[in-house]
Design an enzyme around this catalytic site. Structure first.
Site, PDB file in Angstrom:
ATOM      1  CB  THR A  75      -0.889   0.006   1.263  1.00  0.00           C
ATOM      2  OG1 THR A  75      -1.599  -1.222   1.314  1.00  0.00           O
ATOM      3  CG2 THR A  75      -1.849   1.169   1.250  1.00  0.00           C
ATOM      4  CE1 TYR A 167      -1.956  -5.158   3.717  1.00  0.00           C
ATOM      5  CE2 TYR A 167      -0.625  -5.058   1.733  1.00  0.00           C
ATOM      6  CZ  TYR A 167      -1.245  -4.432   2.788  1.00  0.00           C
ATOM      7  OH  TYR A 167      -1.146  -3.070   2.928  1.00  0.00           O
ATOM      8  CE  LYS A 197       1.100  -5.072   5.041  1.00  0.00           C
ATOM      9  NZ  LYS A 197       0.144  -4.343   5.835  1.00  0.00           N
ATOM     10  N   GLY A 222      -0.919  -4.489  11.304  1.00  0.00           N
ATOM     11  CA  GLY A 222      -0.654  -3.408  10.348  1.00  0.00           C
ATOM     12  C   GLY A 222      -1.389  -2.104  10.597  1.00  0.00           C
ATOM     13  CB  SER A 241       3.394   3.615   6.434  1.00  0.00           C
ATOM     14  OG  SER A 241       2.499   4.201   7.366  1.00  0.00           O
TER      15      SER A 241
HETATM   16  C1  MN9 Z   1      -3.909   1.996   5.064  1.00  0.00           C
HETATM   17  C2  MN9 Z   1      -2.445   1.877   5.340  1.00  0.00           C
HETATM   18  O1  MN9 Z   1      -1.628   2.480   4.661  1.00  0.00           O
HETATM   19  N1  MN9 Z   1      -2.118   1.100   6.336  1.00  0.00           N
HETATM   20  C3  MN9 Z   1      -0.755   0.888   6.718  1.00  0.00           C
HETATM   21  C4  MN9 Z   1      -0.455  -0.564   6.738  1.00  0.00           C
HETATM   22  O2  MN9 Z   1      -1.155  -1.424   6.312  1.00  0.00           O
HETATM   23  C5  MN9 Z   1      -0.424   1.469   8.082  1.00  0.00           C
HETATM   24  O3  MN9 Z   1       0.951   1.354   8.302  1.00  0.00           O
HETATM   25  C6  MN9 Z   1      -0.846   2.920   8.184  1.00  0.00           C
HETATM   26  O4  MN9 Z   1      -0.171   3.669   7.211  1.00  0.00           O
HETATM   27  C7  MN9 Z   1      -0.533   3.488   9.559  1.00  0.00           C
HETATM   28  O5  MN9 Z   1      -1.077   2.671  10.533  1.00  0.00           O
HETATM   29  C8  MN9 Z   1      -1.041   4.914   9.695  1.00  0.00           C
HETATM   30  O6  MN9 Z   1      -2.434   4.922   9.688  1.00  0.00           O
HETATM   31  C1  PYR Z   2       1.494  -0.287   5.275  1.00  0.00           C
HETATM   32  C2  PYR Z   2       1.626  -1.553   4.648  1.00  0.00           C
HETATM   33  O1  PYR Z   2       1.760  -2.518   5.298  1.00  0.00           O
HETATM   34  C3  PYR Z   2       1.743  -1.553   3.220  1.00  0.00           C
HETATM   35  O2  PYR Z   2       2.290  -0.604   2.715  1.00  0.00           O
HETATM   36  O3  PYR Z   2       1.320  -2.464   2.531  1.00  0.00           O
END
Ligand code: MN9
Ligand code: PYR
Length: 330
Positions: A75, A167, A197, A222, A241
């Site tokens: 993502t 995921y 994940k 995540g 992230s």
């Molecule tokens: C929707 C999205 O990007 N989710 C990320 C991982 O999956 C997270 O790492 C978010 O960026 C983080 O939790 C901040 O909301």
């Molecule tokens: C945030 C995360 O896990 C992704 O970038 O897919």
């Protein structure tokens, strides 16, 4: 970097003859634990790949953030907005630059076309990745867990030696299938199934994934702003992230939790929530996040790709200022 083939050997041996418990333990893969940074994809100001940033990016994560694992083309990396060819080039560069510096490079290979996903899965294997991650297709969505399992099985079979991670990110895929339903019986179909994940907020579903997981599997949470809750439910690690620029901070949180210092862990989690609460007033998305990472790390990550629109420089600057105020030591 290590290719984990041993658990799959174990599985075939299990079917053909007895193995002593000690031998069995020595063959099980090392479970993925700790922080996994979901990386941004560096682009030039014209919106083309800028592979030259990937080497310094890996060094930044390893040296400044204490992060030893990355999840690429997901993502945060705008994987779904890149062409298949671009995804191959970035995956190759991440694998190359991470050699000897990262413990795991997991490549996200999910696409809308199963043929593209399989192509990328096979490519990740030849590029030297340590695992693959796959999201649910999101235009034609699988209607049942069974349909999604069949899809995942076929994609995973294109990378038969790589640990496979499902995921789960329902807010973005629009899928309403529970991860715990999708994972039911998945190991029978996908011998490489190594974990999930879980980027959802349904902690009951997450708990059920943990409860029904096997010892070698890794449950990676995540939603970074509520990681502590997932740790209480038994998360083995986290993919997200925020570990790009808050890796050292979250390593302290993991340590506090491991030591049973819940008050300390909570204080560390609350300061992350304070930053996110501030950032969400500006509509914190991958575009803002990417610019924030550029500002904080000094790496030139460039703009996001359409349909994401670049954030105004003042927005990222305001969030960066808040970050420095909350995390003066970072
Ligand atoms: C929707 C999205 O990007 N989710 C990320 C991982 O999956 C997270 O790492 C978010 O960026 C983080 O939790 C901040 O909301
Ligand atoms: C945030 C995360 O896990 C992704 O970038 O897919």
């Amino acid at each position: 970097m290590k290719r984990i083939t041993s658990n799959f050997d174990t599985m075939s041996t299990l079917q053909t003859g007895p193995v002593s418990p000690t031998e069995m333990a020595s063959r099980l893969p090392v479970q993925l634990t700790g922080l996994v940074a979901a990386t941004f994809t560096p682009l030039t100001s014209e919106g083309e790949l800028d592979l030259s940033v990937i080497g310094p990016y890996v060094d930044y994560l390893a040296e400044r953030q204490g992060v030893r694992n990355i999840f690429v083309n997901g993502t945060t990396g705008e994987g779904m907005s890149l062409s298949v060819e671009e995804r191959k080039r970035t995956a190759e560069e991440w694998c190359l630059r991470a050699r000897g510096k990262m413990d795991n490079v997991i490549v996200h290979v999910g696409c809308l076309s199963i043929k593209d996903s399989k192509d990328l899965a096979h490519h990740a294997e030849t590029a030297g990745a340590d695992g693959i991650g796959v999201i649910s297709p999101s235009f034609f969505k699988p209607k049942t867990a069974d349909a999604l399992r069949s899809y995942l099985k076929e994609v995973a079979s294109a990378a038969p030696t790589l640990p496979f991670y499902y995921y789960h990110i329902p807010a973005l895929t629009g899928s309403n299938l529970l991860a715990s339903d999708v994972c039911k019986g998945l190991e029978a179909l996908v011998p490489t199934f190594s974990g999930v994940k879980f980027s959802g907020t349904d902690l009951m579903d997450f708990g059920q994934c943990v409860r029904h997981s096997q010892a070698h599997q890794s449950l990676l949470y995540g939603v970074d702003e509520q990681l502590l809750a997932a740790l209480a439910f038994g998360a083995n690690g986290a993919v997200g992230s925020l570990y790009n620029y808050l890796g050292s901070h979250f390593n302290k949180l993991l340590m506090a939790f491991a030591q049973g210092d819940l008050v300390g862990a909570r204080a560390l989690q609350f300061s992350v929530q304070d930053l996110l609460a501030f950032a969400s007033k500006y509509g914190f998305d991958v575009a803002v996040n990417k610019q924030l990472m550029s500002d904080l790390s000094g790496l030139s990550l460039g703009p996001p790709r359409l349909p994401l629109v670049p954030c105004r420089p003042e927005t990222a600057a305001a969030v960066a200022q808040k970050y420095r105020q909350i995390f003066p030591e970072a």
